[in-house]
Write a protein that holds these residues in place. Structure first.
Motif, PDB file in Angstrom:
ATOM      1  N   MET A   4       0.477  -8.777  -3.350  1.00  0.00           N
ATOM      2  CA  MET A   4       0.843  -8.424  -1.976  1.00  0.00           C
ATOM      3  C   MET A   4      -0.392  -8.135  -1.137  1.00  0.00           C
ATOM      4  O   MET A   4      -0.492  -8.566   0.022  1.00  0.00           O
ATOM      5  CB  MET A   4       1.785  -7.216  -1.988  1.00  0.00           C
ATOM      6  N   VAL A   5      -1.332  -7.423  -1.711  1.00  0.00           N
ATOM      7  CA  VAL A   5      -2.568  -7.093  -0.994  1.00  0.00           C
ATOM      8  C   VAL A   5      -3.337  -8.359  -0.634  1.00  0.00           C
ATOM      9  O   VAL A   5      -3.778  -8.539   0.511  1.00  0.00           O
ATOM     10  CB  VAL A   5      -3.440  -6.147  -1.846  1.00  0.00           C
ATOM     11  N   GLU A   6      -3.507  -9.242  -1.595  1.00  0.00           N
ATOM     12  CA  GLU A   6      -4.239 -10.490  -1.352  1.00  0.00           C
ATOM     13  C   GLU A   6      -3.551 -11.342  -0.300  1.00  0.00           C
ATOM     14  O   GLU A   6      -4.202 -11.896   0.596  1.00  0.00           O
ATOM     15  CB  GLU A   6      -4.365 -11.263  -2.665  1.00  0.00           C
ATOM     16  N   HIS A   7      -2.222 -11.450  -0.399  1.00  0.00           N
ATOM     17  CA  HIS A   7      -1.468 -12.263   0.553  1.00  0.00           C
ATOM     18  C   HIS A   7      -1.619 -11.732   1.981  1.00  0.00           C
ATOM     19  O   HIS A   7      -1.868 -12.505   2.921  1.00  0.00           O
ATOM     20  CB  HIS A   7       0.012 -12.291   0.150  1.00  0.00           C
ATOM     21  N   MET A   8      -1.484 -10.435   2.157  1.00  0.00           N
ATOM     22  CA  MET A   8      -1.586  -9.857   3.495  1.00  0.00           C
ATOM     23  C   MET A   8      -2.990 -10.026   4.067  1.00  0.00           C
ATOM     24  O   MET A   8      -3.154 -10.383   5.238  1.00  0.00           O
ATOM     25  CB  MET A   8      -1.213  -8.377   3.453  1.00  0.00           C
ATOM     26  N   ASN A   9      -4.004  -9.785   3.260  1.00  0.00           N
ATOM     27  CA  ASN A   9      -5.380  -9.889   3.754  1.00  0.00           C
ATOM     28  C   ASN A   9      -5.785 -11.330   4.050  1.00  0.00           C
ATOM     29  O   ASN A   9      -6.597 -11.580   4.948  1.00  0.00           O
ATOM     30  CB  ASN A   9      -6.346  -9.271   2.745  1.00  0.00           C
TER      31      ASN A   9
ATOM     32  N   ALA B 210      -1.179  -9.285  11.700  1.00  0.00           N
ATOM     33  CA  ALA B 210      -0.197  -8.227  11.457  1.00  0.00           C
ATOM     34  C   ALA B 210      -0.894  -6.916  11.115  1.00  0.00           C
ATOM     35  O   ALA B 210      -0.516  -5.849  11.602  1.00  0.00           O
ATOM     36  CB  ALA B 210       0.746  -8.637  10.334  1.00  0.00           C
ATOM     37  N   ILE B 211      -1.935  -6.991  10.284  1.00  0.00           N
ATOM     38  CA  ILE B 211      -2.681  -5.781   9.915  1.00  0.00           C
ATOM     39  C   ILE B 211      -3.334  -5.165  11.152  1.00  0.00           C
ATOM     40  O   ILE B 211      -3.316  -3.945  11.334  1.00  0.00           O
ATOM     41  CB  ILE B 211      -3.734  -6.109   8.840  1.00  0.00           C
ATOM     42  N   ALA B 212      -3.894  -6.012  12.013  1.00  0.00           N
ATOM     43  CA  ALA B 212      -4.502  -5.518  13.247  1.00  0.00           C
ATOM     44  C   ALA B 212      -3.450  -4.836  14.125  1.00  0.00           C
ATOM     45  O   ALA B 212      -3.735  -3.839  14.800  1.00  0.00           O
ATOM     46  CB  ALA B 212      -5.159  -6.669  14.004  1.00  0.00           C
ATOM     47  N   HIS B 213      -2.218  -5.371  14.098  1.00  0.00           N
ATOM     48  CA  HIS B 213      -1.132  -4.767  14.872  1.00  0.00           C
ATOM     49  C   HIS B 213      -0.770  -3.394  14.313  1.00  0.00           C
ATOM     50  O   HIS B 213      -0.508  -2.458  15.074  1.00  0.00           O
ATOM     51  CB  HIS B 213       0.093  -5.684  14.857  1.00  0.00           C
ATOM     52  N   TYR B 214      -0.761  -3.250  12.987  1.00  0.00           N
ATOM     53  CA  TYR B 214      -0.483  -1.945  12.381  1.00  0.00           C
ATOM     54  C   TYR B 214      -1.519  -0.925  12.837  1.00  0.00           C
ATOM     55  O   TYR B 214      -1.189   0.238  13.125  1.00  0.00           O
ATOM     56  CB  TYR B 214      -0.505  -2.027  10.848  1.00  0.00           C
ATOM     57  N   VAL B 215      -2.773  -1.350  12.874  1.00  0.00           N
ATOM     58  CA  VAL B 215      -3.864  -0.470  13.291  1.00  0.00           C
ATOM     59  C   VAL B 215      -3.646   0.005  14.724  1.00  0.00           C
ATOM     60  O   VAL B 215      -3.750   1.199  15.035  1.00  0.00           O
ATOM     61  CB  VAL B 215      -5.218  -1.189  13.163  1.00  0.00           C
ATOM     62  N   GLU B 216      -3.311  -0.948  15.605  1.00  0.00           N
ATOM     63  CA  GLU B 216      -3.075  -0.604  17.006  1.00  0.00           C
ATOM     64  C   GLU B 216      -1.858   0.292  17.153  1.00  0.00           C
ATOM     65  O   GLU B 216      -1.877   1.284  17.888  1.00  0.00           O
ATOM     66  CB  GLU B 216      -2.886  -1.885  17.819  1.00  0.00           C
ATOM     67  N   LEU B 217      -0.799  -0.044  16.442  1.00  0.00           N
ATOM     68  CA  LEU B 217       0.455   0.684  16.524  1.00  0.00           C
ATOM     69  C   LEU B 217       0.284   2.146  16.087  1.00  0.00           C
ATOM     70  O   LEU B 217       0.862   3.058  16.669  1.00  0.00           O
ATOM     71  CB  LEU B 217       1.491  -0.001  15.633  1.00  0.00           C
TER      72      LEU B 217
ATOM     73  N   ALA C 211      -9.641  -3.987   9.517  1.00  0.00           N
ATOM     74  CA  ALA C 211      -8.876  -3.262   8.500  1.00  0.00           C
ATOM     75  C   ALA C 211      -8.459  -4.209   7.382  1.00  0.00           C
ATOM     76  O   ALA C 211      -8.213  -5.392   7.610  1.00  0.00           O
ATOM     77  CB  ALA C 211      -7.641  -2.623   9.129  1.00  0.00           C
ATOM     78  N   GLU C 212      -8.383  -3.671   6.182  1.00  0.00           N
ATOM     79  CA  GLU C 212      -7.893  -4.412   5.027  1.00  0.00           C
ATOM     80  C   GLU C 212      -6.821  -3.604   4.332  1.00  0.00           C
ATOM     81  O   GLU C 212      -6.932  -2.383   4.217  1.00  0.00           O
ATOM     82  CB  GLU C 212      -9.031  -4.677   4.024  1.00  0.00           C
ATOM     83  N   LEU C 213      -5.787  -4.294   3.871  1.00  0.00           N
ATOM     84  CA  LEU C 213      -4.785  -3.641   3.033  1.00  0.00           C
ATOM     85  C   LEU C 213      -5.383  -3.457   1.642  1.00  0.00           C
ATOM     86  O   LEU C 213      -5.957  -4.391   1.082  1.00  0.00           O
ATOM     87  CB  LEU C 213      -3.532  -4.515   2.964  1.00  0.00           C
ATOM     88  N   VAL C 214      -5.251  -2.261   1.078  1.00  0.00           N
ATOM     89  CA  VAL C 214      -5.829  -2.018  -0.252  1.00  0.00           C
ATOM     90  C   VAL C 214      -4.804  -1.523  -1.269  1.00  0.00           C
ATOM     91  O   VAL C 214      -5.039  -1.608  -2.474  1.00  0.00           O
ATOM     92  CB  VAL C 214      -7.013  -1.027  -0.193  1.00  0.00           C
ATOM     93  N   GLY C 215      -3.678  -0.996  -0.799  1.00  0.00           N
ATOM     94  CA  GLY C 215      -2.692  -0.485  -1.742  1.00  0.00           C
ATOM     95  C   GLY C 215      -1.303  -0.433  -1.145  1.00  0.00           C
ATOM     96  O   GLY C 215      -1.143  -0.242   0.066  1.00  0.00           O
ATOM     97  N   VAL C 216      -0.309  -0.609  -1.997  1.00  0.00           N
ATOM     98  CA  VAL C 216       1.099  -0.536  -1.589  1.00  0.00           C
ATOM     99  C   VAL C 216       1.844   0.339  -2.586  1.00  0.00           C
ATOM    100  O   VAL C 216       1.658   0.198  -3.809  1.00  0.00           O
ATOM    101  CB  VAL C 216       1.753  -1.940  -1.554  1.00  0.00           C
ATOM    102  N   ASP C 217       2.664   1.254  -2.080  1.00  0.00           N
ATOM    103  CA  ASP C 217       3.550   2.029  -2.943  1.00  0.00           C
ATOM    104  C   ASP C 217       4.948   1.986  -2.347  1.00  0.00           C
ATOM    105  O   ASP C 217       5.171   1.340  -1.319  1.00  0.00           O
ATOM    106  CB  ASP C 217       3.037   3.469  -3.092  1.00  0.00           C
ATOM    107  N   SER C 218       5.886   2.659  -2.955  1.00  0.00           N
ATOM    108  CA  SER C 218       7.273   2.561  -2.493  1.00  0.00           C
ATOM    109  C   SER C 218       7.495   3.225  -1.141  1.00  0.00           C
ATOM    110  O   SER C 218       8.452   2.904  -0.434  1.00  0.00           O
ATOM    111  CB  SER C 218       8.225   3.168  -3.532  1.00  0.00           C
TER     112      SER C 218
END
Length: 243
Positions: free
Chosen positions: A162-167, A173-180, A189-196
């Protein structure tokens, strides 16, 4: 109340990525020794650390594995009015090859600069196995908790994928999360971890945890949550970002 306090305590543990580790001093018997250390959470939701073999903490832990980790909200004007969490734990050095490899893959995503330290110098992974938690959520909100950590259902290949796919494919989308979320934009920004319950972004040397609108129990639910956030105009759960 304890369930709610446990959730708040876990969110604090996720939002922060450094704390004061206190061990029993070998050089000065009877005195606690504390210093700041970075951490991320392992597959079971326990703090994972990379410590030099010549560090004072290593000498202390080799003699007595009992320790504590203090994590507090940073940047507050009144430290007594915000959350802080003390974990009483047994520290265990990872020695199994598969466990070390799994720890390394996750830890390096959070702290990429540590990879050279681990390979070139004598560093070992340690994890803190909880005995009890003490959470203070502000004035009068004091709780002893037996359960705070939550296992990560995605730890391992699923999370890495998931991390590799998003990055690779969803930089916008990641840039939008940062702005939001109102996070710093001085570096990509880079996604580095996902939890529940959410996900971690790394911006330069800073780590930020953002909560999902609802908990996710499968990779499909994670994807749906990320899509919702990518299309949102305001963060669905309010101000969930912490640097």
């Amino acid at each position: 109340m304890s369930v709610k306090a446990g959730k708040h305590a876990r969110e604090l543990l996720l939002k922060e990525y450094r704390g004061v580790l206190s061990t029993h001093s070998k050089a000065m018997p009877g005195f606690p020794f504390g210093s700041v250390v970075p951490y991320c959470l392992d597959a079971e939701g326990f703090p994972l650390m990379l410590i030099s073999r010549i560090a004072q903490h290593t000498h202390n832990l080799k003699q007595d594995a009992k320790c504590s980790l203090l994590v507090g909200e940073r940047g507050a004007e009144d430290v007594q009015a915000v959350g802080r969490l003390t974990l009483l734990a047994h520290a265990r050095q990872l020695e199994d090859g598969a466990q070390i490899e799994a720890a390394a893959q996750r830890y390096y995503r959070y702290f990429p600069g540590s990879q050279d330290h681990h390979r070139v110098h004598d560093f070992d992974f340690w994890r803190l196995e909880p005995v009890r938690w003490r959470y203070i959520g502000g004035f009068g909100a004091i709780h002893w908790l037996d359960q705070v950590a939550l296992a990560n259902p995605f730890a391992g290949e699923s999370e890495a994928s998931m991390v590799e796919h998003m990055n690779d494919d969803h930089v916008a989308a990641i840039a939008h999360y940062v702005e939001l979320a109102g996070l710093p934009r001085h570096a990509p920004a880079e996604l580095v971890g996902v939890d529940s319950e959410g996900f971690h972004l790394r911006i330069a040397q800073g780590l930020y945890w953002l909560a999902f609108p609802t908990s996710c129990n499968s990779a499909h639910e994670v994807r749906q949550a990320l899509v919702v956030l990518a299309r949102a105009t305001v963060w669905p759960t309010g101000d969930q970002a912490s640097a």
